[in-house]
Design an enzyme around this catalytic site. Structure first.
Site, PDB file in Angstrom:
ATOM      1  N   ASP A  65     -30.270   5.354  -6.626  1.00 37.50           N
ATOM      2  CA  ASP A  65     -29.774   4.911  -7.928  1.00 37.50           C
ATOM      3  C   ASP A  65     -30.112   5.919  -9.034  1.00 37.50           C
ATOM      4  OD1 ASP A  65     -28.523   3.189  -9.668  1.00 37.50           O
ATOM      5  OD2 ASP A  65     -30.028   1.605  -9.543  1.00 37.50           O
TER       6      ASP A  65
ATOM      7  N   GLU B  17     -28.834   9.679 -14.239  1.00 39.03           N
ATOM      8  CA  GLU B  17     -28.110  10.003 -15.477  1.00 39.03           C
ATOM      9  C   GLU B  17     -29.027  10.077 -16.698  1.00 39.03           C
ATOM     10  OE1 GLU B  17     -25.975   6.775 -13.079  1.00 39.03           O
ATOM     11  OE2 GLU B  17     -27.966   7.103 -13.930  1.00 39.03           O
TER      12      GLU B  17
ATOM     13  N   ASP C  22     -21.980  -0.081 -11.899  1.00 42.17           N
ATOM     14  CA  ASP C  22     -22.309  -1.447 -12.308  1.00 42.17           C
ATOM     15  C   ASP C  22     -21.158  -2.114 -13.049  1.00 42.17           C
ATOM     16  OD1 ASP C  22     -24.750  -0.840 -11.219  1.00 42.17           O
ATOM     17  OD2 ASP C  22     -25.777  -0.600 -13.135  1.00 42.17           O
TER      18      ASP C  22
END
Length: 670
Positions: free
Chosen positions: A398, A401, A465
């Site tokens: 995950d 960023e 998401d």
């Protein structure tokens, strides 16, 4: 003619009234005093980050348009006026242009590439809102994608009030400064700086770069599949997906030891299960956002007692166990202390203290992947020993960023230039761990973050998401756009959270949404469910007999299609073509250039998912000049546009009767 071995060369044509740069005989760049192709300026950026959401602005000064070109040996130098000192140099290196500002005071460059009337443009990495980029501008900066992503909605307004988190159409975890045109050429910006792909003017393709030296790499081909294949060769191809990942559903549960009993009931209902994904294997942390994870990447024995034995028991049933990891370490965890002692965490600029990032009610250190020793430590000590050696067959890798632009990195690099590259380093750490255990092509990690070059390391994307709804810019439909756009720039495999993820401000899953997302998952290379950020508030795949029946039925479809997906995966390795493809990849017609709500699943199957609430039918475009056969009834449909019934469990899916897989497809007939 396709790029790859230097077949495509750029040439300059300089005349008194300007210059042109030719790619395989076509002008991709031209400039003159009346219409300069380049401009430069000095930037004054402001960057604010709140939990991965960025507000970025610039106030450039001293902008100069460079309309006067002259040859300098084999290069072109450009000036603001005739006889003035050159301010920018352009050099040809095979199929690339090296561009460098000659005055270091200038650190902003605008390049206008030539556009033809009516030319369409695609690419930009993984775009969520628009497949056809024509008419819009797309800043290239990896970030959270935003919640709502539409300034006209109440959800986006509320999220903007809370940490700038609403987003907009261009926000994406995975941007890439690469685009393809309907004139069958492509351009890639060789820079990790903040940049903008600007297609708002039909007369040019503008690239804005916040760096004074960079490359523009060009590609050309005779058809679109060859062009897509050339880009895949350039950025690196993923290995074939393993049989276990495509042969049934991966169930996402995060209820500790109870997850195993729930899995048994799901399997007893007839679901074909290939994996159990428990992202909470490392423990949980409850926050106002929802049920978060404890970011210290090792087995939490209290939440999952006897997990090694559980994993072994699953393996005997042909079910793999998957977990979760990201590149940050919670400052109240053991691995943080270990990394800090080794000097493997990024530091503050004003001291030697560790730079802490606020992730929403807890703080984390950033493992500094510009330090080779730190990357090796994470790959071996964390992923290798704690995950692969422990028995995990895959995981969500995950984030990536969030690199702030005001920290200090080991190699001294500018965080503004490293920010976009961070997901690539994160992917490299994961791939290195997998390779070190001889598991490449067997263990599968999946990522949402990316940038140019992530393709060479990340074996599987997931679309991030999505909100748990059907909204235009943040719902189930964005999964299709994400897969199709990313596939055109070298990412063969994409999938999504069945059911979506983000549930905030009363936005919760409906049974309708869950039923339709199960269908979409069945016709994706990997089918994986997720409980979302607020599991207790939302419907789950086992919340009712109807939902469980739908999930089980669709998982059986997914498993039945495994031989076809194996064929597509092998084809991706050989040709670079993605598994999910825009219609225009094989049917190059302008009327199809903006179609983003249906896709070709390989060349032989067409999928038109239901992505609107409470819909019982939808319009489907069947391209080409031969009939398509309806998967569920066996009825043949002529090419054209049709309104097709779509009861639950039978999304509009068609295949070519002449396919060698037609007998397999026919076996799914209702």
């Amino acid at each position: 003619m396709a790029h790859g071995t230097g077949n495509v060369s750029l040439t300059f044509d300089v005349r008194e009234d300007g210059f042109a740069c030719l790619l395989a005989g076509r002008a991709v760049l031209r400039g003159s005093a009346d219409s300069p192709a380049f401009a430069v300026a000095h930037g004054a950026p402001e960057v604010e980050m709140v939990r991965g959401n960025f507000a970025i602005s610039d106030a450039p000064t001293g902008r100069v348009e460079l309309g006067f070109a002259a040859l300098d040996g084999a290069d072109i130098v450009l000036s603001a006026s005739a006889g003035a000192a050159p301010m920018l140099r352009v050099s040809v290196k095979g199929d690339s242009l090296d561009i460098a500002v000659l005055d270091p005071a200038y650190d902003r460059v605008w390049v206008d590439l030539a556009a033809l009337p009516g030319e369409h443009v695609w690419g930009g990495g993984e775009q969520m809102s628009y497949l056809d980029l024509s008419g819009r501008r797309f800043p290239i900066w990896t970030s959270e994608p935003g919640v709502g992503r539409d300034k006209s909605t109440e959800l986006t307004r509320l999220m903007d009030q809370n940490g700038m988190a609403g987003g907009d159409y261009w926000w994406t975890n995975y941007p890439q400064p690469t685009f393809l045109t309907s004139s069958l050429w492509a351009c890639h910006l060789g820079s990790s700086a903040y940049s903008v792909l600007d297609f708002t003017d039909a007369g040019r393709h503008r690239i804005e770069v916040w760096e004074g030296a960079f490359t523009l790499e060009f590609f050309a081909a005779d058809d679109l599949p060859a062009l897509v294949g050339a880009l895949s060769s350039r950025f690196g191809r993923q290995p074939a997906l393993p049989d276990w990942a495509i042969g049934g559903a991966i169930v996402g549960l995060k209820e500790g030891d109870v997850s195993f009993a729930r899995l048994e009931k799901i399997m007893d209902a007839g679901a074909e299960i290939s994996g159990l994904w428990c992202e909470d294997w490392i423990g949980i942390r409850q926050t106002s956002f929802g049920r978060r994870l404890f970011w210290d990447w090792s087995w939490n024995e209290a939440r999952y007692p006897e997990l090694p034995a559980r994993i072994a028991a699953l393996a005997e049933k042909g079910v793999r166990f998957l977990g979760y990891v990201n590149p940050y370490l919670a400052n109240d965890g053991k691995q943080y202390a270990e990394a800090e002692a080794l000097g493997y965490l990024a530091l503050r600029q004003d001291s030697d203290a560790v730079y802490l990032v606020d992730f929403g009610e807890f703080d984390c250190g950033v493992v500094d992947f510009t330090n080779p020793a730190a990357l090796d430590w994470f790959a071996d000590r964390v992923i290798g020993r704690e995950m692969l050696d422990f028995g995990l067959s895959g995981w969500m890798a995950d984030f990536g960023e969030y690199l702030p632009v005001d920290l200090r990195l080991h190699d001294g690099s500018d965080p503004m230039l490293m920010h976009n590259r961070w997901p690539v380093l994160w992917a490299e750490a994961n791939a290195r761990a997998v390779a070190s255990r001889g598991k490449t092509g067997e263990a599968v990690f999946f990522m949402r973050a990316g940038f140019s070059g992530v393709q060479a390391h990340c074996p599987l994307l997931w679309a991030g998401d999505q909100s748990v709804d059907f909204t235009r810019h943040d719902g189930i439909n964005t999964v299709l756009t994400a897969a199709l756009s990313a596939g055109l720039v070298g990412n063969a495999y994409s999938h999504s959270d069945v059911g979506g993820y983000t549930s905030l401000h009363g936005n919760v899953r409906t049974a309708d949404l869950m039923m339709r997302w199960c269908e979409l998952g069945a016709f994706s290379p990997v089918m994986r469910s997720h409980e979302g950020n607020r599991p207790d508030d939302n419907l789950q795949i086992d919340s009712s007999p109807e939902l469980l029946g739908q999930f089980a039925a669709m998982s059986r479809v997914h498993k039945a299609l495994a031989p076809y997906v194996r064929h597509l995966s092998d084809e991706a390795v050989a040709t670079g073509l993605p598994v999910q493809r825009p219609l225009f990849l094989h049917y190059f017609e302008e009327v199809l250039f903006s179609v983003q709500d249906q896709y070709l699943y390989g060349a032989d199957m067409l999928v038109a998912p239901i992505v609107e609430a409470e819909a019982t039918q939808r319009k489907v475009i069947l391209p080409g000049d031969t009939p398509w056969r309806h998967l569920w009834t066996g009825k043949d449909f002529a090419p054209g546009t049709h309104t097709v019934a779509a009861p639950y469990g039978q999304p509009p899916v068609f295949y070519l009767p002449g396919s060698k897989f037609a007998p397999l497809f026919a076996s799914l007939k209702a």
